[in-house]
Motif scaffolding. Structure first.
Motif, PDB file in Angstrom:
ATOM      1  N   HIS A   1       0.834  -1.208   0.000  1.00  0.00           N
ATOM      2  CA  HIS A   1       0.000   0.000   0.000  1.00  0.00           C
ATOM      3  C   HIS A   1       0.866   1.254   0.000  1.00  0.00           C
ATOM      4  CE1 HIS A   1      -4.165  -1.231   0.141  1.00  0.00           C
ATOM      5  NE2 HIS A   1      -3.891  -2.154   1.041  1.00  0.00           N
ATOM      6  N   GLY A   2       1.967   1.224   0.736  1.00  0.00           N
ATOM      7  CA  GLY A   2       2.862   2.372   0.773  1.00  0.00           C
ATOM      8  C   GLY A   2       3.438   2.693  -0.591  1.00  0.00           C
ATOM      9  N   TYR A   3       3.804   1.659  -1.349  1.00  0.00           N
ATOM     10  CA  TYR A   3       4.339   1.888  -2.692  1.00  0.00           C
ATOM     11  C   TYR A   3       3.259   2.326  -3.670  1.00  0.00           C
ATOM     12  CZ  TYR A   3       9.014   0.304  -1.506  1.00  0.00           C
ATOM     13  OH  TYR A   3      10.271   0.222  -0.965  1.00  0.00           O
ATOM     14  N   LEU A   4       2.047   1.841  -3.496  1.00  0.00           N
ATOM     15  CA  LEU A   4       0.948   2.327  -4.339  1.00  0.00           C
ATOM     16  C   LEU A   4       0.708   3.818  -4.090  1.00  0.00           C
ATOM     17  CD1 LEU A   4      -1.614  -0.618  -4.059  1.00  0.00           C
ATOM     18  CD2 LEU A   4      -0.397   0.100  -6.129  1.00  0.00           C
ATOM     19  N   LYS A   5       0.762   4.195  -2.828  1.00  0.00           N
ATOM     20  CA  LYS A   5       0.572   5.609  -2.488  1.00  0.00           C
ATOM     21  C   LYS A   5       1.698   6.454  -3.052  1.00  0.00           C
ATOM     22  CE  LYS A   5      -0.236   8.666   1.477  1.00  0.00           C
ATOM     23  NZ  LYS A   5      -0.378   8.732   2.963  1.00  0.00           N
ATOM     24  N   ARG A   6       2.931   5.954  -2.961  1.00  0.00           N
ATOM     25  CA  ARG A   6       4.079   6.710  -3.459  1.00  0.00           C
ATOM     26  C   ARG A   6       3.984   6.952  -4.950  1.00  0.00           C
ATOM     27  NH1 ARG A   6      10.008   4.601  -1.913  1.00  0.00           N
ATOM     28  NH2 ARG A   6       8.986   4.735   0.138  1.00  0.00           N
ATOM     29  N   THR A   7       3.397   5.996  -5.682  1.00  0.00           N
ATOM     30  CA  THR A   7       3.262   6.126  -7.138  1.00  0.00           C
ATOM     31  C   THR A   7       1.898   6.676  -7.541  1.00  0.00           C
ATOM     32  OG1 THR A   7       2.572   3.806  -7.240  1.00  0.00           O
ATOM     33  CG2 THR A   7       4.902   4.278  -7.619  1.00  0.00           C
ATOM     34  N   GLN A   8       1.111   7.124  -6.568  1.00  0.00           N
ATOM     35  CA  GLN A   8      -0.213   7.714  -6.789  1.00  0.00           C
ATOM     36  C   GLN A   8      -1.173   6.748  -7.480  1.00  0.00           C
ATOM     37  OE1 GLN A   8       0.541  11.460  -8.822  1.00  0.00           O
ATOM     38  NE2 GLN A   8       1.169  12.447  -6.915  1.00  0.00           N
ATOM     39  N   ALA A   9      -0.970   5.446  -7.226  1.00  0.00           N
ATOM     40  CA  ALA A   9      -1.863   4.428  -7.791  1.00  0.00           C
ATOM     41  C   ALA A   9      -2.858   3.984  -6.720  1.00  0.00           C
ATOM     42  CB  ALA A   9      -1.063   3.248  -8.306  1.00  0.00           C
ATOM     43  N   THR A  10      -3.406   4.935  -6.015  1.00  0.00           N
ATOM     44  CA  THR A  10      -4.253   4.626  -4.858  1.00  0.00           C
ATOM     45  C   THR A  10      -5.630   4.096  -5.247  1.00  0.00           C
ATOM     46  OG1 THR A  10      -4.840   6.992  -4.799  1.00  0.00           O
ATOM     47  CG2 THR A  10      -3.103   6.249  -3.306  1.00  0.00           C
ATOM     48  N   ASP A  11      -5.984   4.164  -6.529  1.00  0.00           N
ATOM     49  CA  ASP A  11      -7.257   3.573  -6.966  1.00  0.00           C
ATOM     50  C   ASP A  11      -7.165   2.050  -7.095  1.00  0.00           C
ATOM     51  OD1 ASP A  11      -8.549   5.975  -7.047  1.00  0.00           O
ATOM     52  OD2 ASP A  11      -8.236   6.310  -9.198  1.00  0.00           O
ATOM     53  N   VAL A  12      -5.962   1.523  -7.047  1.00  0.00           N
ATOM     54  CA  VAL A  12      -5.787   0.065  -7.106  1.00  0.00           C
ATOM     55  C   VAL A  12      -6.208  -0.522  -5.761  1.00  0.00           C
ATOM     56  CG1 VAL A  12      -4.131  -1.819  -7.320  1.00  0.00           C
ATOM     57  CG2 VAL A  12      -3.937   0.186  -8.807  1.00  0.00           C
ATOM     58  N   VAL A  13      -7.186  -1.412  -5.800  1.00  0.00           N
ATOM     59  CA  VAL A  13      -7.674  -2.057  -4.588  1.00  0.00           C
ATOM     60  C   VAL A  13      -6.908  -3.367  -4.397  1.00  0.00           C
ATOM     61  CG1 VAL A  13      -9.663  -3.097  -3.433  1.00  0.00           C
ATOM     62  CG2 VAL A  13      -9.960  -1.032  -4.844  1.00  0.00           C
ATOM     63  N   LEU A  14      -6.222  -3.481  -3.264  1.00  0.00           N
ATOM     64  CA  LEU A  14      -5.446  -4.683  -2.981  1.00  0.00           C
ATOM     65  C   LEU A  14      -6.240  -5.647  -2.112  1.00  0.00           C
ATOM     66  CD1 LEU A  14      -1.785  -3.573  -2.151  1.00  0.00           C
ATOM     67  CD2 LEU A  14      -2.581  -4.831  -4.141  1.00  0.00           C
ATOM     68  N   ASP A  15      -6.322  -6.878  -2.557  1.00  0.00           N
ATOM     69  CA  ASP A  15      -6.910  -7.967  -1.775  1.00  0.00           C
ATOM     70  C   ASP A  15      -5.842  -9.040  -1.704  1.00  0.00           C
ATOM     71  OD1 ASP A  15      -8.300 -10.037  -0.647  1.00  0.00           O
ATOM     72  OD2 ASP A  15      -9.779 -10.239  -2.255  1.00  0.00           O
ATOM     73  N   ILE A  16      -5.089  -9.060  -0.608  1.00  0.00           N
ATOM     74  CA  ILE A  16      -3.972  -9.988  -0.454  1.00  0.00           C
ATOM     75  C   ILE A  16      -4.317 -11.009   0.624  1.00  0.00           C
ATOM     76  CG2 ILE A  16      -1.501 -10.236  -0.064  1.00  0.00           C
ATOM     77  CD1 ILE A  16      -1.168  -7.284  -0.674  1.00  0.00           C
ATOM     78  N   GLU A  17      -4.174 -12.287   0.280  1.00  0.00           N
ATOM     79  CA  GLU A  17      -4.442 -13.356   1.234  1.00  0.00           C
ATOM     80  C   GLU A  17      -3.346 -14.408   1.130  1.00  0.00           C
ATOM     81  OE1 GLU A  17      -8.330 -15.046   0.986  1.00  0.00           O
ATOM     82  OE2 GLU A  17      -9.330 -13.113   0.667  1.00  0.00           O
TER      83      GLU A  17
END
Length: 256
Positions: A217-233
């Protein structure tokens, strides 16, 4: 056939009996199921570049099938596990290297050269691949080199030392977790899957899923890709996923 292979195959042949109707193998490398050959390379070079399916079929006298180990894990989880009903998923198998698989529209995406999902080959910088940085085995090796010790340790021992507060072990564990987070970020913005599944023994470690998710999530935020929804299991079948998936692949291949 060389002597070592012959002895090994004869030993396998001794296991065969009337109750065995087939043999399913989960294998590293790029498995060409049509040719019956394991291509590419892995930590087990003796599996590669010869007619292994044919020779094992002759040795065991039953139908034999091979499939890539990460693909097997994906098949198991898609069949009965944590990806059941999920149309698009990526599997990251954390072990001696980083294996992977892509489920696209409910099917394994193998690619033109059977390299679909081989995430471990991704170069994370000018020197190191995803397998180099995110594998606990390789991380433990770098720790041993930096420590100057002559005694190699396992990934599990590395984590145990980090838990006991050893600063050098904590440094290398932190780097490994960070690499996993970056790798997941890369794959998520490229493939945008419905779910990311983590497998391998290390995935069972308490807190690892949460730590890696936070870093991704931190790297998504850094690259401004915050619309990507992560579902990690984590994979439901843990270390048994590749074995169950090998059975699923066997049924599929022998019924074609």
């Amino acid at each position: 056939m060389n002597c070592e292979k012959k002895v090994a195959f004869e030993n396998l042949g001794n296991l065969a009996n009337d109750d065995i109707t087939g043999a399913a193998f989960s294998s590293p490398g790029s498995v060409d199921t049509k040719a019956g050959v394991v291509k590419g390379f892995s930590a087990m070079p003796y599996l590669h570049h010869f007619s292994i399916v044919q020779e094992l079929t002759e040795a065991l006298d039953v139908p034999v099938t091979f499939e890539n180990d990460a693909y097997c894990a994906a098949l198991a989880e898609s069949w009965q596990g944590a990806a059941r009903g999920v149309q698009n998923a990526i599997f990251i198998v954390i072990g001696s290297g980083i294996g992977g698989a892509i489920i696209s529209e409910g099917k394994i995406l193998k690619g033109r050269n059977l390299f679909g999902g081989e995430f471990g080959y991704m170069m994370m910088d000018a020197e190191y691949s995803f397998s180099d940085l995110a594998s606990p085995v390789n991380t433990a090796r770098r720790y041993t080199e930096e420590s100057g010790s002559q005694i190699a340790i396992s990934g599990q021992e590395l984590f145990e030392r980090a838990d006991r507060g050893e600063s050098l072990a904590q440094k290398h564990v932190d780097q490994m977790l960070d690499a996993l987070g970056r790798g997941i970020q890369m794959l998520s913005v490229v493939l945008n899957p419905d779910r990311v599944l983590l497998g391998g023994a290390i995935s069972e470690r308490d807190g690892l899923l949460e730590e890696v998710t936070q870093r991704a999530h931190g790297y998504l935020k850094r690259t401004q890709a915050t619309d990507v929804v992560l579902d990690i299991e984590t994979c439901q079948f843990r270390n048994q996923a590749n074995l169950l998936g090998a059975v699923a692949a066997h049924y599929s291949q022998t019924r074609q």
